[in-house]
Scaffold this motif. Structure first.
Motif, short mmCIF file in Angstrom:
data_model
loop_
_atom_site.label_atom_id
_atom_site.label_comp_id
_atom_site.label_asym_id
_atom_site.label_seq_id
_atom_site.Cartn_x
_atom_site.Cartn_y
_atom_site.Cartn_z
N UNK A 206 0.74 -1.22 -0.06
CA UNK A 206 0.13 -0.12 -0.20
C UNK A 206 0.70 1.35 0.13
N UNK A 207 2.03 1.12 0.47
CA UNK A 207 2.88 2.42 0.65
C UNK A 207 3.90 2.35 -0.77
N UNK A 208 3.61 1.55 -1.74
CA UNK A 208 4.28 1.61 -2.88
C UNK A 208 5.69 0.89 -2.83
N UNK A 209 6.01 0.42 -1.84
CA UNK A 209 7.26 -0.45 -1.67
C UNK A 209 7.10 -1.89 -2.40
N UNK A 210 8.15 -2.29 -2.34
CA UNK A 210 8.13 -3.88 -3.23
C UNK A 210 7.75 -4.81 -2.37
N UNK A 211 6.57 -5.76 -2.27
CA UNK A 211 6.18 -6.59 -1.60
C UNK A 211 6.42 -7.88 -2.05
N UNK A 212 6.64 -8.17 -3.10
CA UNK A 212 7.19 -9.46 -3.76
C UNK A 212 7.78 -9.19 -5.32
N UNK A 213 8.61 -9.76 -5.51
CA UNK A 213 9.14 -9.90 -6.88
C UNK A 213 9.99 -11.27 -7.34
N UNK A 214 10.02 -11.49 -8.59
CA UNK A 214 10.42 -12.48 -9.22
C UNK A 214 11.08 -12.03 -10.42
N UNK A 215 12.26 -12.81 -10.72
CA UNK A 215 12.86 -12.51 -11.90
C UNK A 215 13.96 -13.48 -12.27
N UNK A 216 14.63 -13.46 -13.64
CA UNK A 216 15.38 -14.31 -14.17
C UNK A 216 15.98 -13.95 -15.44
N UNK A 217 17.09 -14.43 -15.70
CA UNK A 217 17.85 -14.12 -17.06
C UNK A 217 17.98 -15.29 -17.75
N UNK A 218 18.11 -15.13 -19.26
CA UNK A 218 18.16 -16.33 -20.39
C UNK A 218 19.58 -16.04 -21.06
N UNK A 219 20.10 -17.21 -21.73
CA UNK A 219 21.30 -16.83 -22.37
C UNK A 219 22.63 -16.69 -21.93
N UNK A 220 22.73 -16.45 -20.56
CA UNK A 220 24.09 -16.38 -20.22
C UNK A 220 24.68 -17.45 -19.00
N UNK A 221 23.91 -18.67 -19.20
CA UNK A 221 24.58 -19.94 -18.38
C UNK A 221 23.89 -20.99 -19.04
N UNK A 222 24.26 -22.08 -18.64
CA UNK A 222 23.76 -23.37 -19.43
C UNK A 222 22.41 -23.74 -19.11
N UNK A 223 21.73 -23.10 -18.11
CA UNK A 223 20.32 -23.03 -17.81
C UNK A 223 19.76 -21.76 -17.49
N UNK A 224 18.37 -21.51 -17.50
CA UNK A 224 17.68 -20.17 -17.08
C UNK A 224 18.39 -20.21 -15.77
N UNK A 225 18.54 -18.77 -15.45
CA UNK A 225 19.07 -18.27 -14.09
C UNK A 225 17.84 -17.47 -13.47
N UNK A 226 17.32 -18.24 -12.46
CA UNK A 226 16.38 -17.28 -11.22
C UNK A 226 17.21 -16.37 -10.59
N UNK A 227 17.05 -15.13 -10.42
CA UNK A 227 17.93 -14.51 -9.50
C UNK A 227 17.19 -14.02 -8.14
N UNK A 228 18.15 -13.57 -7.22
CA UNK A 228 17.53 -13.41 -6.01
C UNK A 228 16.89 -11.76 -5.86
N UNK A 229 15.88 -11.79 -5.44
CA UNK A 229 15.15 -10.51 -5.57
C UNK A 229 15.15 -9.96 -3.99
N UNK A 230 15.64 -10.38 -3.23
CA UNK A 230 15.59 -10.30 -1.57
C UNK A 230 16.04 -8.82 -1.30
N UNK A 231 17.06 -8.26 -2.24
CA UNK A 231 17.35 -6.75 -1.81
C UNK A 231 16.65 -5.78 -2.32
N UNK A 232 15.24 -6.23 -2.86
CA UNK A 232 14.46 -5.32 -3.32
C UNK A 232 13.08 -4.95 -2.28
#
Length: 287
Positions: A206-232
Motif C-alpha cells: 500500500x505504501x508503494x514498496x516492493x512486497x514481492x518480486x520474481x525475476x530471471x535471465x536467459x542466454x547467460x548460463x547453461x540453464x535459465x537463471x532465477x535471480x535473488x530479489x531479496x534486495x528489493x
C-alpha cells in the motif's frame, strides 16, 4: 543433408506413446519439430525411432482453474501468444511467446518441445522457472511425476527427463491482479537467438514498496537463471534501486562467451524488465 533412416510411429493415445517410448530402442518424440528435425537433418541427432505426438489432441488443451492454467505439452507457441485466457491469466507467458522465432516457427513449435529441448537462450523455460511452474513427466513404467520448472533443466540442452518419459502437462500459476510483469530480450534481429533476455514480476504494498518480486535471465548460463530479489523487498523501487539490484545479481554470472559483455547485457535486460513490471504494476494501482 537429410536425416538418417529411422522407424516412424504415430500413437493415437498417450498410453500408446508411453508404451512405445518404453520398448522402442533409442526413441525420440516429435512435437513441433522446429528443433529436432534440423538436428536430424544435420545428423546431429540420429534416433532409431521417431514417435510423432501430433495425433494426441488431448495434449493441446488449456485448462484453467482458480489459481493456475494447466497447459498441454502440444500447445503451440502461437496459441500461447494469442489465446485470450493465457493473455488474461499469465500475460508474461503470452508476451515472452512473441519473441520466439518467427510466425512460422510459432505456428508449429510447442510448449513441451521447447522445455525438453532446454536451449538456455529459449524464452519459455525461463518464464516457467520464474513463475514457479510445475512440469509433469509420465512413463509407462513409473507413472506420473511432478518436477518444479526450476529443477527441470540440468545443463546445456539437458533435462531431468528419462528416455522413457513423456512431458505431458505444465501447470503455470496465474499472475495476481495486482502484479506487474515485464519481458525483455536483446537479439541482433527479432527472431534470432537471444544474446540476453529477462523476465520479471512485481507486486507493491500500500505504501508503494516492493512486497514481492520474481525475476530471471536467459542466454547467460547453461540453464535459465532465477535471480535473488531479496534486495528489493521493502524498498521503494526507484530507477537507481532497480539498476543497482540488477548489477548486483548479475555480477556473479559466468557466461561461456564474452563474459563481460554478456553480464552487461544481462544487467541491462533485467533492469528494463523490472522497470516494465513496475510501470504495469502502477497502472493497475492507478498511479
Amino acid at each position: 543433408m537429410k536425416a538418417a533412416a529411422f522407424r516412424y510411429r504415430r500413437p493415437d493415445s498417450v498410453t500408446q506413446a508411453l508404451e512405445w517410448l518404453e520398448h522402442e530402442e533409442d526413441a525420440k518424440v516429435l512435437a513441433g519439430g522446429q528443433s529436432l528435425v534440423p538436428l536430424m537433418n544435420l545428423r546431429l541427432a540420429r534416433p532409431e525411432t521417431l514417435i510423432d505426438a501430433n495425433a494426441l489432441p488431448e495434449l493441446e488443451r488449456i485448462i484453467p482453474d482458480t489459481r493456475s492454467l494447466l497447459l498441454g505439452a502440444l500447445v503451440r507457441h502461437r496459441t500461447l501468444e494469442r489465446d485470450p485466457v493465457v493473455a488474461r491469466r499469465i500475460p508474461l507467458l503470452a508476451e515472452a511467446a512473441t519473441y520466439i522465432g518467427h510466425v512460422g516457427i510459432r505456428n508449429r513449435g510447442t510448449l513441451g518441445g521447447t522445455l525438453c529441448h532446454a536451449d538456455p537462450a529459449a524464452e519459455i523455460p525461463l518464464v516457467a522457472a520464474v513463475l514457479g511452474a510445475t512440469i509433469y513427466l509420465e512413463s509407462h513404467r513409473a507413472g506420473r511425476r511432478a518436477v518444479p520448472a526450476r529443477e527441470f533443466c540440468t545443463g546445456f540442452f539437458s533435462t531431468v527427463a528419462e528416455p522413457d518419459e513423456l512431458l505431458t502437462w505444465v501447470r503455470v500459476p496465474a499472475l495476481g491482479a495486482d502484479e506487474g510483469w515485464g519481458f525483455i530480450e536483446i537479439a541482433q534481429r527479432h527472431g534470432d537467438f537471444a544474446m540476453a533476455g529477462a523476465a520479471a514480476t512485481l507486486r507493491l504494498d500500500a505504501a508503494g514498496r516492493v512486497a514481492e518480486a520474481r525475476a530471471g535471465v536467459l542466454a547467460v548460463a547453461d540453464t535459465p537463471v532465477v535471480v535473488d530479489t531479496a534486495e528489493l523487498l521493502g524498498r521503494l523501487p526507484t530507477d537507481a534501486v532497480v539498476r543497482d539490484w540488477a548489477r548486483s545479481v548479475t555480477a556473479g554470472l559466468r557466461p561461456a562467451e564474452d563474459p563481460d559483455f554478456r553480464r552487461r547485457l544481462a544487467s541491462t535486460v533485467l533492469e528494463r524488465a523490472m522497470i516494465r513490471a513496475l510501470a504495469r504494476c502502477r497502472e493497475v494501482r492507478g498511479g
